[in-house]
Design a protein around this motif. Structure first.
Motif, PDB file in Angstrom:
ATOM      1  N   LEU A 202      56.441 -96.630  18.207  1.00 45.88           N
ATOM      2  CA  LEU A 202      57.035 -97.204  16.996  1.00 45.88           C
ATOM      3  C   LEU A 202      58.547 -97.073  17.052  1.00 45.88           C
ATOM      4  O   LEU A 202      59.073 -96.067  17.519  1.00 45.88           O
ATOM      5  N   THR A 203      59.238 -98.108  16.554  1.00 42.24           N
ATOM      6  CA  THR A 203      60.670 -98.014  16.315  1.00 42.24           C
ATOM      7  C   THR A 203      60.889 -98.196  14.821  1.00 42.24           C
ATOM      8  O   THR A 203      60.554 -99.246  14.259  1.00 42.24           O
ATOM      9  N   LEU A 204      61.404 -97.147  14.183  1.00 43.09           N
ATOM     10  CA  LEU A 204      61.635 -97.154  12.739  1.00 43.09           C
ATOM     11  C   LEU A 204      62.980 -97.793  12.430  1.00 43.09           C
ATOM     12  O   LEU A 204      63.997 -97.431  13.026  1.00 43.09           O
ATOM     13  N   HIS A 205      62.963 -98.730  11.486  1.00 40.86           N
ATOM     14  CA  HIS A 205      64.176 -99.444  11.069  1.00 40.86           C
ATOM     15  C   HIS A 205      64.277 -99.419   9.547  1.00 40.86           C
ATOM     16  O   HIS A 205      63.279 -99.404   8.853  1.00 40.86           O
ATOM     17  N   GLY A 206      65.478 -99.494   9.052  1.00 40.04           N
ATOM     18  CA  GLY A 206      65.698 -99.747   7.629  1.00 40.04           C
ATOM     19  C   GLY A 206      65.894 -98.499   6.793  1.00 40.04           C
ATOM     20  O   GLY A 206      65.084 -97.574   6.838  1.00 40.04           O
ATOM     21  N   GLY A 207      66.972 -98.503   6.035  1.00 39.61           N
ATOM     22  CA  GLY A 207      67.306 -97.371   5.177  1.00 39.61           C
ATOM     23  C   GLY A 207      66.377 -97.161   4.009  1.00 39.61           C
ATOM     24  O   GLY A 207      66.447 -96.131   3.337  1.00 39.61           O
ATOM     25  N   LYS A 208      65.493 -98.105   3.753  1.00 39.48           N
ATOM     26  CA  LYS A 208      64.556 -97.956   2.633  1.00 39.48           C
ATOM     27  C   LYS A 208      63.282 -97.210   3.036  1.00 39.48           C
ATOM     28  O   LYS A 208      62.450 -96.905   2.186  1.00 39.48           O
ATOM     29  N   LEU A 209      63.109 -96.906   4.320  1.00 38.80           N
ATOM     30  CA  LEU A 209      61.906 -96.184   4.750  1.00 38.80           C
ATOM     31  C   LEU A 209      61.734 -94.845   4.035  1.00 38.80           C
ATOM     32  O   LEU A 209      60.620 -94.508   3.650  1.00 38.80           O
ATOM     33  N   PRO A 210      62.788 -94.052   3.806  1.00 38.27           N
ATOM     34  CA  PRO A 210      62.589 -92.805   3.070  1.00 38.27           C
ATOM     35  C   PRO A 210      62.067 -93.024   1.646  1.00 38.27           C
ATOM     36  O   PRO A 210      61.187 -92.288   1.189  1.00 38.27           O
ATOM     37  N   ASP A 211      62.582 -94.036   0.952  1.00 39.61           N
ATOM     38  CA  ASP A 211      62.077 -94.340  -0.394  1.00 39.61           C
ATOM     39  C   ASP A 211      60.619 -94.762  -0.331  1.00 39.61           C
ATOM     40  O   ASP A 211      59.803 -94.358  -1.156  1.00 39.61           O
ATOM     41  N   PHE A 212      60.294 -95.591   0.642  1.00 43.29           N
ATOM     42  CA  PHE A 212      58.920 -96.052   0.827  1.00 43.29           C
ATOM     43  C   PHE A 212      58.005 -94.869   1.119  1.00 43.29           C
ATOM     44  O   PHE A 212      56.912 -94.766   0.569  1.00 43.29           O
ATOM     45  N   TYR A 213      58.479 -93.951   1.964  1.00 38.56           N
ATOM     46  CA  TYR A 213      57.710 -92.750   2.278  1.00 38.56           C
ATOM     47  C   TYR A 213      57.480 -91.926   1.007  1.00 38.56           C
ATOM     48  O   TYR A 213      56.369 -91.461   0.759  1.00 38.56           O
TER      49      TYR A 213
END
Length: 160
Positions: A87-98
């Motif tokens: 997996l390659t994680l992208h995007g600054g919204k991933l922490p909010d989504f998590y």
């Protein structure tokens, strides 16, 4: 390689498309999926290729929000087929989504064999959640962007 490979329509190559070009030059056989613009057709295309495609490893671009379904579907099928998942994680919204769905997101990410991100921010965030993500910066051809420190002038308005 799973992601949204829409440069034919948008004119802009994603980082994964650029990476695929470099890897093709290294004599690796790659299959990119999906070139479909319609989101429903794209996820269907990804599911079919994940299920029926001939591959040893699958690389999935991972984003937050509705796009996370692509990761979830492709990873689940690949793991069912006993394939290696990167997996390659992208995007600054991933922490909010998590934060909104920690059990679901963590459950998916921990099933990957390898996780990388071009973001130190994401690497550190997921490290604090018990998820190892390796930092791999985006590559750019610096020769295309000449830089001279002496050409930089401070903005007088922002100088205190």
């Amino acid at each position: 390689m799973v992601g949204s490979f829409l440069s034919g329509r948008s004119g802009t190559h994603s980082i994964s498309e650029k990476l695929a070009l470099y890897l093709n030059d290294a004599d690796l056989i790659l299959r990119l999926v999906s070139f479909r613009y319609n989101k429903l057709l794209r996820i269907l295309d990804i599911a079919i290729v994940s299920l029926l495609g001939k591959y040893d490893k699958i690389h999935i671009d991972t984003f937050s929000g509705p796009a996370f379904k692509i990761t979830s579907v492709a990873l689940t099928i690949a793991k069912w087929r006993k394939k290696e998942v990167l997996l390659t994680l992208h995007g600054g919204k991933l922490p909010d989504f998590y934060t909104d769905s920690p059990g679901h997101v963590k459950g998916i990410l921990l099933r990957a064999d390898y996780i990388q991100t071009p973001s130190i921010y994401l690497k550190e965030f997921f490290k604090n959640q018990g998820i190892l993500a390796n930092y791999l910066p985006n590559f750019i051809d610096l020769a295309r962007f000449p830089y001279s420190r002496e050409n930089i002038k401070p903005d007088r308005k922002s100088v205190v």
